[in-house]
Design an enzyme around this catalytic site. Structure first.
Site, mmCIF file in Angstrom:
data_model
loop_
_atom_site.group_PDB
_atom_site.id
_atom_site.type_symbol
_atom_site.label_atom_id
_atom_site.label_comp_id
_atom_site.label_asym_id
_atom_site.label_seq_id
_atom_site.Cartn_x
_atom_site.Cartn_y
_atom_site.Cartn_z
ATOM 1 N N GLU A 1 -61.276 -30.036 -17.555
ATOM 2 C CA GLU A 1 -60.399 -29.936 -16.390
ATOM 3 C C GLU A 1 -61.101 -29.369 -15.158
ATOM 4 O O GLU A 1 -60.757 -29.735 -14.035
ATOM 5 C CB GLU A 1 -59.173 -29.075 -16.734
ATOM 6 C CG GLU A 1 -58.256 -29.689 -17.774
ATOM 7 C CD GLU A 1 -58.609 -29.327 -19.210
ATOM 8 O OE1 GLU A 1 -57.809 -29.614 -20.114
ATOM 9 O OE2 GLU A 1 -59.707 -28.733 -19.420
ATOM 10 N N PHE B 1 -46.537 -21.304 -27.111
ATOM 11 C CA PHE B 1 -47.826 -21.962 -27.330
ATOM 12 C C PHE B 1 -48.285 -22.660 -26.058
ATOM 13 O O PHE B 1 -47.546 -23.398 -25.436
ATOM 14 C CB PHE B 1 -47.697 -22.981 -28.469
ATOM 15 C CG PHE B 1 -48.960 -23.766 -28.722
ATOM 16 C CD1 PHE B 1 -50.091 -23.136 -29.217
ATOM 17 C CD2 PHE B 1 -49.019 -25.121 -28.444
ATOM 18 C CE1 PHE B 1 -51.259 -23.841 -29.444
ATOM 19 C CE2 PHE B 1 -50.185 -25.844 -28.668
ATOM 20 C CZ PHE B 1 -51.311 -25.204 -29.180
ATOM 21 N N GLN B 2 -49.523 -22.388 -25.658
ATOM 22 C CA GLN B 2 -50.154 -22.942 -24.454
ATOM 23 C C GLN B 2 -49.345 -22.647 -23.187
ATOM 24 O O GLN B 2 -49.226 -23.475 -22.295
ATOM 25 C CB GLN B 2 -50.383 -24.446 -24.604
ATOM 26 C CG GLN B 2 -51.492 -24.774 -25.605
ATOM 27 C CD GLN B 2 -51.966 -26.208 -25.549
ATOM 28 O OE1 GLN B 2 -51.219 -27.105 -25.171
ATOM 29 N NE2 GLN B 2 -53.214 -26.427 -25.948
ATOM 30 N N LYS C 1 -42.103 -29.097 -19.246
ATOM 31 C CA LYS C 1 -41.986 -30.355 -19.991
ATOM 32 C C LYS C 1 -40.574 -30.937 -19.913
ATOM 33 O O LYS C 1 -40.400 -32.158 -19.828
ATOM 34 C CB LYS C 1 -42.388 -30.135 -21.452
ATOM 35 C CG LYS C 1 -42.492 -31.422 -22.258
ATOM 36 C CD LYS C 1 -43.081 -31.175 -23.639
ATOM 37 C CE LYS C 1 -43.261 -32.484 -24.402
ATOM 38 N NZ LYS C 1 -43.863 -32.242 -25.751
ATOM 39 N N MET D 1 -82.913 -20.449 -6.557
ATOM 40 C CA MET D 1 -82.585 -19.489 -5.511
ATOM 41 C C MET D 1 -82.575 -18.067 -6.050
ATOM 42 O O MET D 1 -82.994 -17.117 -5.365
ATOM 43 C CB MET D 1 -81.248 -19.833 -4.868
ATOM 44 C CG MET D 1 -80.964 -19.056 -3.589
ATOM 45 S SD MET D 1 -82.169 -19.380 -2.267
ATOM 46 C CE MET D 1 -81.516 -20.913 -1.589
#
Length: 581
Positions: free
Chosen positions: A71, A133-134, A183, A491
């Protein structure tokens, strides 16, 4: 390249009369609204909370869904798409880790004012706050790094929220907007009206500059003996490149650009001084220090540009044009602030300016150019990083979209590629995000399939998102990836050499780098390696001829080369280190 389309986002379409209302699921409402907004490409990754949306996408073949592999990379890809096309980038991810994985990409876009709309799945509304959950409070997590965000709690508001999200992301000072979708909101039924008009009474960015301020600015420029235009990313975001070029040419005023402003003024024009700042050209930094009137256009006086604030352009009176009033006076006090759209304000100033007499000023600038030009060392036996960038500029005729990661290669690309077109240099400026370059270049390639896209990256940054080679191969993206392989974090190593007594703590990658050619080939990409100047040119020519898949080029450059000029931290712009001592 498969499934690549590009259209222009048309906000005026949102002002048309509404069609007949119809009842759809929330997922159907969202997809219909996206289609109505001319969204053609979505970067996403499915998961449980957004399955209703993905089921709706199953039959929507006019929307190209790009299945990314992580993601964060998907958000960078949407960012690159937005920078290259001028359209908002769109991301769809699931709840919990799907949302939190977008945070770095959202922050990157926020720092550089890039329009993104990120749709995150969320647990059902009756489970929010129960540690389901999640579940993650993505609205709370992203509030400091978004222009605005929404949690949809009524399916009847979904269409309006979506339209508002695109309007906010693309108007005024652009930026990322997040829409959190429980959802049950995607599964519930609601009404899709096709209502196009977006009205937010509390949000009305100022576009027209104040006439009195414009008059004062024009008078100040007319009386200047050593004027300078300092152009930032707002020139590109505000599509004011034609107005800037016309004004600079008509009045023969020198122009220096920031990293984000590269391409906003053609570097082949005689008025161009290149980039200013920590790794800016000697003559741009000296002109900034010695000018008597500084016109800042769509810039925010970033610390990498100004250096020590007390020593920044100490002799100049300053005019600052910006659409975001919070940018003006935030870092540097200015004599004439002008809040407005640079595309509208610049022509108004241009009309009133009487061309100043600048012959002596230009002679001084030419002397600086002769004293300290940008050096481009060449060798057939080795590959100098600067020569590598110049060779890429030559083989692409300066017509490519160049996307970089962050580090030495980023600065060398900014210094040695000739940028003559806007939306041609994409890089993480404000946040300095390693891992940005490759996925952002992939997004640019989806948005602009008719333009060559070259990612110039380092061996460190490329490894952070190299897994997206799977996506680029799957979608046959003809992207050219040029790895400046110096077997170190360049760098970081340079700073350790100059300021930490050459104590190279955890910056050498020689033992941890993979074989980039084998890695790329394992994904199905084409891959080549070059170890000297002759091989470099051969590899570039072979790579440019491949148009059915990505190409990885492993350029073994000189490891201990440093990037100069360099303004040390805390120093003023005229206190540059010019070369190794």
């Amino acid at each position: 390249m498969k499934n690549a389309k590009a259209h222009k986002f048309d906000d005026e379409k949102n002002q048309q009369p509404a069609p007949t209302t119809k009842k759809l699921t929330g997922a159907g409402i969202l997809i219909n609204t996206l289609q109505d907004l001319d969204v053609d490409t979505i970067f996403g990754y499915p998961g449980g909370a957004v399955l209703p949306l993905y089921d709706e996408l199953y039959d929507k073949h006019d929307i190209n869904h790009v299945l990314i592999k992580h993601e964060q990379a998907g958000t960078h890809a949407a960012d690159g798409y937005a920078r290259a096309t001028g359209k908002p980038g769109v991301v769809v991810v699931t709840s919990g880790p799907g949302g939190t994985n977008t945070v770095t990409g959202i922050a990157t876009a926020a720092m550089d004012s890039i329009p993104l709309v990120v749709f995150t799945g969320q647990v059902p509304t009756d489970m929010i706050g129960n540690d389901a959950f999640q579940e993650a409070d993505i609205v709370g997590i992203t509030r400091p790094i978004t222009k605005h965000n929404y949690l949809v709690k009524d399916v009847e508001e979904l269409e309006q929220v979506t339209r508002e999200a695109f309007h906010v992301a693309t108007s005024g000072r652009p930026g990322p907007v997040l829409v959190d979708l429980p959802k049950d909101m995607l599964k519930s039924e609601g009404h899709y009206s096709g209502l196009h008009k977006v009205s937010i009474p509390s949000y009305n960015p100022t576009k027209e500059g104040h006439s009195t301020q414009i008059k004062k600015a024009s008078k100040m420029l007319s009386e200047a003996e050593k004027p300078l235009i300092y152009a930032g990313g707002g020139v590109v975001l505000g599509e004011a490149w034609d107005e800037l070029t016309a004004m600079a040419e008509r009045h023969n005023i020198p122009v220096t650009t920031t990293l984000m402003g590269l391409g906003g003024f053609p570097e082949s024009k005689p008025q161009s001084l290149g980039m200013l700042g920590m790794h800016g050209t000697y003559y741009a930094n000296m002109a900034t220090t010695e000018c008597d009137v500084l016109l800042a256009v769509g810039a925010r006086f970033d610390d990498r540009v100004t250096g020590n604030l007390e020593g920044f352009s100490p002799h100049s009176k300053k005019i600052h044009i910006d659409i975001d009033p919070t940018n003006i006076g935030k870092n540097v006090e200015v004599e004439i602030p002008i809040v407005g759209d640079v595309k509208q304000v610049l022509p108004e100033i241009d009309k009133q300016v009487e061309t100043p007499e600048t012959n002596d000023w230009w002679q001084t600038i030419e002397n600086w150019k002769e004293e300290h030009p940008l050096k481009v060392p060449k060798s057939e036996d080795t590959i100098k990083p600067q020569h590598m960038v110049e060779a890429i500029s030559e083989v692409t005729n300066g017509e490519a979209i160049v996307v970089t990661d962050v580090g030495q290669h980023q600065m060398w690309a900014a210094q040695h590629y000739t940028f003559n077109h806007p939306r041609s240099f994409l890089s993480s400026g404000g946040l300095g995000t390693m891992g940005y370059g490759f996925p952002a270049a992939m997004g640019a390639a989806f948005g602009c399939p008719d333009r060559p896209v070259v990612c110039i990256t380092g061996d460190g940054g490329f490894q952070m998102t190299a897994y997206e080679l799977a996506t680029a191969v799957e979608y046959e993206v003809p992207l050219k990836i040029a790895i400046m392989n110096n077997e170190c974090l360049g760098m970081v190593r340079q700073w350790q050499e100059l300021f930490y007594d050459e104590r190279y703590s955890h910056s050498i990658l020689k033992k941890s780098n993979p074989d980039f050619v084998k890695l790329a080939e394992s994904y199905g990409a084409a891959a080549f390696r070059a170890t000297n100047g002759k091989e470099m040119n051969e590899v570039l020519n072979r790579a440019m001829a491949i148009n059915d898949r990505p190409v990885v080029m492993d350029f073994r450059v000189e490891a201990m080369e440093n990037c100069y000029p360099m303004v040390p931290a805390g120093a003023a712009l005229n206190e540059m280190v010019l070369e190794d001592e």
